[in-house]
Write an enzyme that holds these catalytic residues in place. Structure first.
Site, PDB file in Angstrom:
ATOM      1  N   GLU A   1       0.826  -1.210   0.000  1.00  0.00           N
ATOM      2  CA  GLU A   1       0.000   0.000   0.000  1.00  0.00           C
ATOM      3  C   GLU A   1       0.862   1.263   0.000  1.00  0.00           C
ATOM      4  OE1 GLU A   1      -2.446  -0.833   3.457  1.00  0.00           O
ATOM      5  OE2 GLU A   1      -4.050  -1.576   2.176  1.00  0.00           O
TER       6      GLU A   1
ATOM      7  N   GLU B   1      -7.001  -7.724  -0.545  1.00  0.00           N
ATOM      8  CA  GLU B   1      -7.491  -7.589   0.831  1.00  0.00           C
ATOM      9  C   GLU B   1      -8.984  -7.314   0.785  1.00  0.00           C
ATOM     10  OE1 GLU B   1      -5.498  -4.819   3.347  1.00  0.00           O
ATOM     11  OE2 GLU B   1      -3.502  -5.641   2.998  1.00  0.00           O
TER      12      GLU B   1
END
Length: 667
Positions: free
Chosen positions: A190, A270
């Site tokens: 991320e 995710e």
């Protein structure tokens, strides 16, 4: 015929070799590949189209004896893969000092996933987030105060390269192409959510991963679906995947992935089955219906999905991290995450809803789902006050204090976790209440103030002043607690301790003695149980250690600890640090105790560091011995342990749920 049929192929082979004709030999049955197919928008495993359904599990949050149980339940849920983080700081506690044994044996964990028939999506960092202390980065990076984390800063890159040269050679033999079960490896994590947007850094990581793992392994990134996240977090040569939860529009979310990857498989790395909890906030939960519906929508689109988390586990010891969203938000000890497998590893309603969805798209493994882990109620354990923390500094800081004109941070004195005592003396008489204060954002994260007695607590983003009185020369002590370094946000350089000087009515205090405490080593070596109690000067208020024992009746099953009337602190059983309790703030009300930390046939030693104040009156009564029942989810007899000196109300060791139902960890 037999003779002739053998000679003809040999003669043909001789002719082909004589004329240098290239041979088209059949593919080796041992050839293995896992690749991207941009034409068919899919993965290809050994040449065949492939889609994975995966779930996240963190070996660092699960005791090693429970690894097989949790992984088997994931396999029986219909998952084809698991997604695994590697926390750098868990394995390199100090520069060049590595730990890969016991609960940290990542190779054994990966080998177990292969044994159980699960593929692995590996996320080795170096930064992982994961609501883990400092996002997995070692706090010793901050020994260089001006280091720029997650960037092309040469000091940071040198540390990263040194770590990757230790970790990735352990990973390479386990890649799918080399006969293992790791099908893909994430580079960073991320990164688009971080302020730096340093493409040179990502290119450096890409080069390091390629050099150490080879050219065939599939490398990928994961980011949110916002354009700015995908702009800064992706890089050519790394396949871009996204993450989003059941509240998102699936078509729009995958449209964001298509903005950076016009072709290739759709991947949600995710998919959030629940959410984390912060101390002082309401318990987060996500309905099974919403999670199952979102999963089915993605699978109908042919997407590969990893569910985060499938089993959350526990932030034992000091490993829970924190977020910073307008203010500092520390994460609870429980990382249950409202996940399909509970913190104790029990299948939930959510798991069976997900399993039903998966069965619509691929066959489930034959056989039943393994049962919930057995629980046992060991009863109430009475605790004796052993010593005030300030009376044990010789044991907890055997090297003695560090002298400094002004306070030093945890990082400056090379203290990673836990607690540090800052001590000075009042420079003058204070006959009337004066203001003891700290500059804004300089208490990181909680300071327990003692001046002859416990005065109260200073807190980051909370109360930063106290009214105190005393005489010149009186000792002022502040016990500073690190509640977890920030793991996600714009800046994760989260220094701990007293970051600024305390003042008395705006007059700065000086001449400090600083005690870095190594409580865990002392407890693991048998203290305080092997030492005589010290008379208390401060009653039940303020930081103090309490001890007790209990015995297991021939079994060592999982249980939960409840703290009726206690305030905040840390709990060890048999030297194992179970983590922070804070029922006064919540939402978490119990601590998970794995049966694997308990002894059979000898007493179990309980050590509690209570930071604010122990209870004074009993809150529970117990049935007579022998009237209890044993078994998973059933009440058991309550055990009181007598002591020679006065005891205080202890905590309850109790199984707080029945089979298949989540533990009531929250108010």
């Amino acid at each position: 015929m037999a003779s002739g049929s053998a000679v003809a192929p040999l003669f043909l082979l001789w002719l082909l070799l004589l004329h240098n004709v290239p041979l088209a030999l059949p593919a080796s049955p041992l050839a293995r590949s896992f690749e991207l197919d941009y034409e068919e928008d899919c993965f290809r495993k050994d040449g065949a189209p492939f889609r994975y359904i995966s779930g996240s599990i963190h070996y660092a949050r699960v005791p090693r004896p429970a690894w097989r149980d949790r992984l088997l339940k994931m396999y029986m849920s219909g998952l084809s893969a698991v997604q695994v983080y590697v926390p750098w700081n868990y394995h390199e506690p100090r520069p060049g000092v590595y730990d890969f044994v016991g609960n940290r044996d990542v190779e054994a964990f990966l080998d177990l996933t292969a044994e159980l028939g699960l593929l692995v999506i590996l996320r080795p960092g170096p930064y992982i987030c994961a609501e883990w202390e400092m996002g997995g980065l070692p706090s010793w990076l901050l020994w260089k105060p001006d280091i720029v984390l997650r960037s092309s800063d040469p000091a940071y890159l040198a540390a990263v390269d040194s770590w990757l040269h230790v970790l990735l050679p352990k990973i390479k033999p386990r890649l799918y192409q080399h006969g293992g079960n790791i099908i893909s490896v994430q580079v960073e994590n991320e990164y688009g959510s971080y302020y730096a947007c340093d493409y040179g850094y990502l290119r450096h990581l890409l080069g390091s991963f390629r050099a150490l793992l080879g050219s065939e392994v599939l490398l990928f990134t994961t980011d949110g679906t916002q354009p700015e996240e995908l702009h800064c977090g992706t890089l050519q040569g790394l396949y871009a995947t996204i993450d989003f939860g059941p509240g998102s529009n699936v078509t729009e979310a995958f449209g964001a992935q298509r903005w950076v990857e016009p072709k290739g498989p759709l991947v949600n790395s995710e998919y959030y089955t629940g959410w984390l909890d912060y101390w002082g906030e309401a318990h987060a939960s996500t309905s099974s219906v919403r999670v199952a519906r979102g999963l089915e929508n993605m699978l109908q689109m042919g997407a590969s999905v990893n569910m985060y988390m499938f089993h959350g586990g526990t932030n034992f010891a000091y490993w829970s991290g924190a977020d910073f969203k307008d203010q500092y938000k520390p994460v609870t000890t429980s990382y249950d995450y409202d996940a399909p497998l509970s913190e104790a590893g029990d299948p939930t309603e959510k798991l069976f809803a997900i399993r039903t969805v998966i069965s619509k798209f691929q066959p489930l493994p034959a056989g039943p789902m393994p049962s919930p882990t057995p629980k046992y109620a060991y009863g109430r354990v009475a605790l004796q006050k052993h010593a005030d923390l300030l009376d044990a500094l010789g044991v907890l800081c055997p090297s003695g204090p560090i002298q400094s004109q002004f306070p030093l941070t945890f990082e400056a004195i090379k203290q990673a976790h836990g607690f540090v005592v800052y001590r000075t003396q009042l420079p003058r008489d204070v006959p009337d209440p004066a203001t003891l204060g700290a500059p804004p954002h300089s208490i990181c994260d909680r300071g327990y103030v003692m001046l002859q007695k416990y005065c109260g607590t200073l807190e980051r983003d909370g109360q930063t002043t106290l009214r105190v009185m005393g005489r010149a020369g009186d000792t002022l002590d502040v016990l500073l607690e690190n509640m977890g370094r920030i793991s996600f946000g714009a800046n994760i350089s989260d220094f701990k301790g007293l970051l600024g000087n305390l003042s008395l009515d705006s007059s700065p205090l000086s001449n400090w003695l600083i005690y870095p405490l190594d409580i865990d080593t002392a407890v693991q070596q048998g203290w305080p149980h092997a030492a005589l109690p010290k008379p208390s000067r401060r009653g039940r208020a303020g930081p103090a250690f309490y001890t007790g024992t209990f015995e297991t009746p021939g079994i060592a099953w999982d249980t939960f600890v409840k703290f009726p009337g206690w305030s905040k602190g840390q709990l060890w059983i048999n030297g194992f640090n179970l983590g922070r309790y804070w029922p006064r703030r919540g939402p978490q009300q119990t601590l998970f105790v794995p049966g694997s930390v308990l002894h059979i046939g000898r007493p179990n030693n309980v050590t509690v560091l209570e930071l604010e104040g122990a209870p004074s009156t009993p809150l529970f009564s117990c049935p007579p011995l022998g009237q209890g029942k044993r078994g998973p989810g059933l009440n058991s007899f309550c055990m009181l342990i007598p002591h020679l000196s006065q005891t205080i109300p202890g905590f309850m060791l109790t199984p707080p749920h029945t089979s298949g139902v989540k533990a009531p960890l929250y108010c």
